[in-house]
Design a protein around this motif. Structure first.
Motif, short mmCIF file in Angstrom:
data_model
loop_
_atom_site.label_atom_id
_atom_site.label_comp_id
_atom_site.label_asym_id
_atom_site.label_seq_id
_atom_site.Cartn_x
_atom_site.Cartn_y
_atom_site.Cartn_z
N ALA A 1 -10.62 -2.71 -18.30
CA ALA A 1 -10.74 -1.38 -17.72
C ALA A 1 -12.14 -1.18 -17.16
N GLY A 2 -12.19 -0.60 -15.97
CA GLY A 2 -13.45 -0.42 -15.28
C GLY A 2 -13.80 -1.56 -14.34
N GLY A 3 -13.06 -2.64 -14.42
CA GLY A 3 -13.31 -3.78 -13.56
C GLY A 3 -12.64 -3.63 -12.21
N PHE A 4 -12.62 -4.73 -11.47
CA PHE A 4 -12.09 -4.68 -10.13
C PHE A 4 -11.35 -5.96 -9.79
N LEU A 5 -10.48 -5.85 -8.81
CA LEU A 5 -9.77 -6.98 -8.23
C LEU A 5 -9.65 -6.76 -6.74
N ARG A 6 -9.54 -7.86 -6.02
CA ARG A 6 -9.28 -7.80 -4.59
C ARG A 6 -8.00 -8.56 -4.31
N LEU A 7 -6.98 -7.84 -3.92
CA LEU A 7 -5.70 -8.42 -3.61
C LEU A 7 -5.61 -8.73 -2.12
N SER A 8 -4.93 -9.82 -1.81
CA SER A 8 -4.72 -10.21 -0.43
C SER A 8 -3.24 -10.37 -0.16
N CYS A 9 -2.86 -10.13 1.06
CA CYS A 9 -1.49 -10.32 1.49
C CYS A 9 -1.52 -11.02 2.84
#
Length: 124
Positions: free
Chosen positions: A14-22
């Motif tokens: 929690a509080g973190g981040f992700l970068r999703l790609s499509c």
């Protein structure tokens, strides 16, 4: 229809981040409105974010507004979802979708093509 493949999901605190790609196939990517949806266990698939074909217009669900950012690179046939300040309630399978139309829509049945999804899990 176009083929869509999501990537970038994973496990984050929690509080973190992700970068999703499509990544989308085909040469007509710029004709599609792109969206991100998510589906948690036992829940309906819900709209997360959308982006227009070319004018840069975006739209977000209230639950992610201010935390998530959708963007696209038409030259790369790719749409992104930068997900920051993640919460456990963001845990879901995230799907990208393409709509052959002009306007951003928030309902599943307005979209023509779907990826298979990428799992995002946010631990507390």
């Amino acid at each position: 229809q176009v083929q869509l493949v999501e990537s970038g999901g994973g496990l984050v605190q929690a509080g973190g981040f992700l970068r999703l790609s499509c990544a989308a196939s085909g040469r007509t990517f710029n004709n599609y409105v792109m969206g991100w949806f998510r589906q948690a266990p036992g829940k309906e698939r819900e709209f997360v974010a959308g982006i227009s074909r070319s004018d840069g217009s975006t739209y977000y669900s209230d639950s992610v507004k201010g935390r998530f950012t959708i963007s696209r690179d038409n030259a790369k046939n790719t749409v992104y979802l930068q997900a920051n300040s993640l919460k456990p309630e963001d845990t879901a399978v995230y799907y990208c979708a393409a709509r052959f139309g002009k306007n951003i829509r928030t309902t599943q049945n307005e979209y023509d093509s779907w990826g298979q999804g990428t799992q995002v899990t946010v631990s507390s």
